[in-house]
Design a protein around this motif. Structure first.
Motif, PDB file in Angstrom:
ATOM      1  N   THR A  19       0.960  -1.245   0.169  1.00 28.80           N
ATOM      2  CA  THR A  19       0.112  -0.224   0.057  1.00 28.80           C
ATOM      3  C   THR A  19       0.478   1.277   0.559  1.00 28.80           C
ATOM      4  N   VAL A  20       1.651   1.708   1.104  1.00 28.48           N
ATOM      5  CA  VAL A  20       2.807   2.362   0.961  1.00 28.48           C
ATOM      6  C   VAL A  20       3.080   2.769  -0.299  1.00 28.48           C
ATOM      7  N   ALA A  21       3.471   1.622  -0.823  1.00 30.30           N
ATOM      8  CA  ALA A  21       4.759   1.411  -1.641  1.00 30.30           C
ATOM      9  C   ALA A  21       3.836   2.290  -3.072  1.00 30.30           C
ATOM     10  N   GLY A  22       3.359   1.641  -3.149  1.00 30.06           N
ATOM     11  CA  GLY A  22       1.889   2.047  -4.560  1.00 30.06           C
ATOM     12  C   GLY A  22       1.896   2.906  -4.395  1.00 30.06           C
ATOM     13  N   ILE A  23       1.235   3.639  -3.674  1.00 29.89           N
ATOM     14  CA  ILE A  23       0.248   5.614  -3.422  1.00 29.89           C
ATOM     15  C   ILE A  23       1.248   5.957  -3.685  1.00 29.89           C
ATOM     16  N   VAL A  24       2.369   6.615  -2.707  1.00 27.01           N
ATOM     17  CA  VAL A  24       3.638   6.987  -3.124  1.00 27.01           C
ATOM     18  C   VAL A  24       4.535   7.440  -4.311  1.00 27.01           C
ATOM     19  N   ILE A  25       4.244   5.742  -5.058  1.00 28.32           N
ATOM     20  CA  ILE A  25       4.892   6.937  -6.086  1.00 28.32           C
ATOM     21  C   ILE A  25       3.850   6.593  -8.158  1.00 28.32           C
ATOM     22  N   SER A  26       2.380   6.826  -7.571  1.00 31.77           N
ATOM     23  CA  SER A  26       1.145   6.073  -7.892  1.00 31.77           C
ATOM     24  C   SER A  26       1.121   7.294  -8.923  1.00 31.77           C
ATOM     25  N   LEU A 155      14.381   4.984 -10.382  1.00 32.68           N
ATOM     26  CA  LEU A 155      13.774   4.458  -8.755  1.00 32.68           C
ATOM     27  C   LEU A 155      12.262   3.858  -8.421  1.00 32.68           C
ATOM     28  N   VAL A 156      11.382   5.101  -9.393  1.00 32.14           N
ATOM     29  CA  VAL A 156       9.823   4.738  -9.178  1.00 32.14           C
ATOM     30  C   VAL A 156       9.823   3.421  -9.889  1.00 32.14           C
ATOM     31  N   SER A 157      10.367   2.591 -10.872  1.00 34.24           N
ATOM     32  CA  SER A 157      10.051   1.898 -11.984  1.00 34.24           C
ATOM     33  C   SER A 157      10.588   0.355 -10.556  1.00 34.24           C
ATOM     34  N   LEU A 158      11.540   0.567  -9.644  1.00 34.33           N
ATOM     35  CA  LEU A 158      12.889  -0.509  -8.896  1.00 34.33           C
ATOM     36  C   LEU A 158      11.236  -0.361  -7.532  1.00 34.33           C
ATOM     37  N   PHE A 159      10.668   0.819  -7.094  1.00 31.87           N
ATOM     38  CA  PHE A 159       9.506   0.553  -6.381  1.00 31.87           C
ATOM     39  C   PHE A 159       8.345   0.026  -7.305  1.00 31.87           C
ATOM     40  N   PHE A 160       8.168   0.699  -8.334  1.00 38.07           N
ATOM     41  CA  PHE A 160       6.721  -0.553  -8.774  1.00 38.07           C
ATOM     42  C   PHE A 160       7.543  -1.858  -9.030  1.00 38.07           C
ATOM     43  N   LEU A 161       7.955  -2.722  -9.063  1.00 41.44           N
ATOM     44  CA  LEU A 161       8.946  -4.299  -8.582  1.00 41.44           C
ATOM     45  C   LEU A 161       8.841  -4.342  -7.513  1.00 41.44           C
ATOM     46  N   PHE A 162       8.988  -3.747  -6.817  1.00 44.40           N
ATOM     47  CA  PHE A 162       8.831  -4.076  -5.288  1.00 44.40           C
ATOM     48  C   PHE A 162       7.339  -4.400  -4.757  1.00 44.40           C
ATOM     49  N   VAL A 209       8.002  -6.834 -16.660  1.00 43.31           N
ATOM     50  CA  VAL A 209       9.029  -6.933 -17.690  1.00 43.31           C
ATOM     51  C   VAL A 209       9.280  -4.897 -17.918  1.00 43.31           C
ATOM     52  N   TYR A 210       8.572  -4.222 -17.616  1.00 46.04           N
ATOM     53  CA  TYR A 210       9.080  -2.687 -17.229  1.00 46.04           C
ATOM     54  C   TYR A 210       9.256  -2.576 -16.393  1.00 46.04           C
ATOM     55  N   ALA A 211       8.880  -2.768 -15.061  1.00 43.71           N
ATOM     56  CA  ALA A 211       9.625  -2.517 -13.969  1.00 43.71           C
ATOM     57  C   ALA A 211      11.070  -2.789 -14.279  1.00 43.71           C
ATOM     58  N   ILE A 212      11.436  -3.835 -14.770  1.00 47.21           N
ATOM     59  CA  ILE A 212      13.096  -4.555 -14.424  1.00 47.21           C
ATOM     60  C   ILE A 212      13.780  -3.611 -15.688  1.00 47.21           C
ATOM     61  N   THR A 213      12.896  -3.512 -16.545  1.00 47.61           N
ATOM     62  CA  THR A 213      13.868  -3.056 -17.776  1.00 47.61           C
ATOM     63  C   THR A 213      13.946  -1.130 -17.617  1.00 47.61           C
ATOM     64  N   GLY A 214      12.923  -1.176 -17.306  1.00 47.75           N
ATOM     65  CA  GLY A 214      12.547   1.005 -16.408  1.00 47.75           C
ATOM     66  C   GLY A 214      13.530   1.029 -15.443  1.00 47.75           C
TER      67      GLY A 214
END
Length: 538
Positions: A19-26, A155-162, A209-214
């Motif tokens: 929830t926290v990771a998602g709302i921060v980068i949404s 960083l946003v992509s990294l948090f997205f993967l998380f 794929v997009y989270a990793i490549t981004g």
């Protein structure tokens, strides 16, 4: 089908982390996916953006004459500097030239020019004439933020993967059952929750794929630092040389002058060997000298490893080094493979369309996640002050995300309304886009009802969308039916896309509004029924 669930404590940790990771980068993630979806078609949109590019590429282009035309157009052209020709195709029929200039203070400058592949007219384009595709492409990794933008996108992509990993772990217990149990009935919170889960499962491989490549592209320098330190004694360029061997070839700026093989001859030799491949571009170094090189890049446009490069010595015409398609080492394969996966430069147009649809699905997932977050906090366990904070945060996030739809339509309109010969045209178009987006965002902050906010952005975006094909027809004369008759498929498809987008958005406006009307009618009916019962009892 039920899988083994997480323990209660682990589930709670993962749930709150997700929830926290998602709302921060949404909102940042929404911008990346929405702008990136349009950037997939950057080349295809070029002819729509630039009416001067609506001509057919000749079967053969004389690149030796192109070189002569560039030398004539730029008296201080530095031939021995790095020179790149991006070859024309049906989308961008110009030869794009990136070269070096000798400055008066003994320094070297760079220039960009377009050469008409029909008549070899040189168009100096240091300031780009068109900017829609480029602006959205750079926006999708926040390049408008100098220095930090690319890092932020990584960083946003990294948090997205998380967020993806934790989301899968949360729903792992009955993820299959939830997928098949999706329904549009019930409360809005349940509908958004179901949509968030189901669409997340559908787009899961794409999102991974997009989270990793981004993350890799955004944080590449940071990620390569340990490898450079341990394996290459701190020399990061050595890593790139192992991936791209052409970077390991050096030239001597003071080498003797020499006659080089014709660029046309080298190109013909390569095309004869790889008839099923398209030569995309060539990079030349030390042109006109003994050790001059020409590096050709080829691609079949279909296979995921169907690309390669060939470095020719221009004096002898012999291949110095090469990476043949489908015959690469692991290190040579991985980097270009990630590029193809990220930009959908394989599988043809169908793959780009699939990527576009999946990107839009991801945008819906992000918006649904924001609404779920707000709805879950609109309960008695939160104080009124906390509820107001959650409401304001949600409103800001939705205004940023949903306001991007009409703003994107606005940049297409600006591209047609600003004359092609206007001074600072790209700056004017971009100003309209970013200023319009800002005004739409600020206006949305005054709409306290989320449904009203959604309805208004749909209505404004739909109206702008319907105007795009009309304005293009008026300005250029290439109405949809005329563009189709001329074979300008990219122009016609762009107009048709916005026409159907506008129709869809406008048709959704009464549906979004109707729910509110029905709710009022149900409330009114309930009140009248209660009143009748009360009167009867009296």
């Amino acid at each position: 089908m039920k899988l083994r669930p997480l323990g209660k404590r682990a589930h709670n940790i993962m749930f709150h982390t997700h929830t926290v990771a998602g709302i921060v980068i949404s909102f940042a993630l929404f911008i990346i996916f929405y702008a990136g979806a349009f950037a997939l078609f950057k080349d295809e949109m070029y002819q729509w953006e630039n009416p001067g590019a609506r001509f057919t590429v000749p079967k053969t282009v004389d690149y030796d004459r192109v070189h002569e035309a560039i030398a004539k157009a730029y008296p201080n052209f530095k031939e021995e500097g790095q020179l790149t020709y991006v070859f024309p195709d049906r989308h961008v029929p110009f030869v794009q030239v990136y070269g070096s200039l000798k400055e008066t203070d003994s320094t070297t400058g760079r220039f960009h020019a377009l050469v008409n592949s029909e008549n070899l007219e040189v168009i100096k384009s240091e300031a780009p004439l068109t900017t829609v595709g480029d602006t959205l492409y750079h926006l999708h990794f926040f390049d408008q933020i100098p220095g930090l933008g690319i890092w932020l996108s990584g960083l946003v992509s990294l948090f997205f993967l998380f967020a993806i990993i934790t989301g899968v772990l949360i729903h792992w217990k009955n993820i299959i059952n939830k997928f098949y149990a999706f329904t549009t009935k019930g409360k809005w919170k349940q509908i958004w929750t179901n949509a968030h889960t189901v669409l997340g499962v559908i787009g899961l491989p794409f999102q991974v794929v997009y989270a990793i490549t981004g993350a890799l592209f955004g944080l590449l320098t940071l990620l390569l630092a340990p490898s450079a330190l341990i394996l290459f004694d701190g020399d990061s360029t050595a890593i790139f040389k192992s991936i791209r061997p052409e970077r390991g070839i050096t030239v001597d700026p003071d080498a003797a002058l020499s006659e080089n093989r014709s660029l046309n001859t080298l190109l013909t030799d390569l095309e004869a060997k790889y008839t099923d491949f398209e030569v995309k571009n060539v990079v030349m170094q030390n042109y006109g000298r003994e050790d001059a090189t020409a590096t050709f890049y080829i691609d079949d446009g279909e296979g995921i490893v169907g690309d390669g490069l060939f470095v020719y010595r221009m004096k002898t015409g012999k291949i110095e080094t090469q990476i043949a398609p489908n015959k690469k080492t692991y290190s040579q394969t991985v980097y270009n493979l990630l590029i193809k996966l990220h930009y959908a430069t394989f599988g043809g147009m169908l793959m780009k369309i699939v990527y576009f649809i999946l990107a839009m699905i991801t945008c819906v997932i992000i918006v649904s996640g924001i609404l779920i977050w707000q709805k879950a906090r609109d309960t008695a366990q939160y104080t009124e002050r906390q509820k107001r904070f959650h409401h304001r945060t949600t409103k800001i996030y939705l205004a940023i995300c949903l306001g991007l739809f009409p703003a994107t339509a606005l940049i297409f309109l600006a591209n047609k309304l600003i004359p092609m010969d206007a001074v600072g045209r790209a700056f004017q178009v971009n100003t309209i886009f970013f200023l319009g987006w800002s005004l739409l965002l600020l206006t949305g902050l005054f709409w306290n009802n989320f449904r009203k906010l959604n309805r208004n952005y749909l209505g404004i975006g739909g109206a702008f969308s319907l105007l795009i094909p009309v304005v293009n027809g008026i300005v250029t004369g290439d109405w949809v039916w005329i563009a189709l008759s001329k074979g300008l498929w990219e122009v016609a498809s762009t107009d048709l896309f916005w026409f159907f987008t506008g129709i869809t958005a406008i048709s959704l406006v009464p549906i979004v509004s109707r729910e509110k009307v029905l709710k009022k009618e149900r409330t009114k009916a309930s009140t009248e029924g209660l009143s009748m019962k009360t009167n009867g009892s009296l």
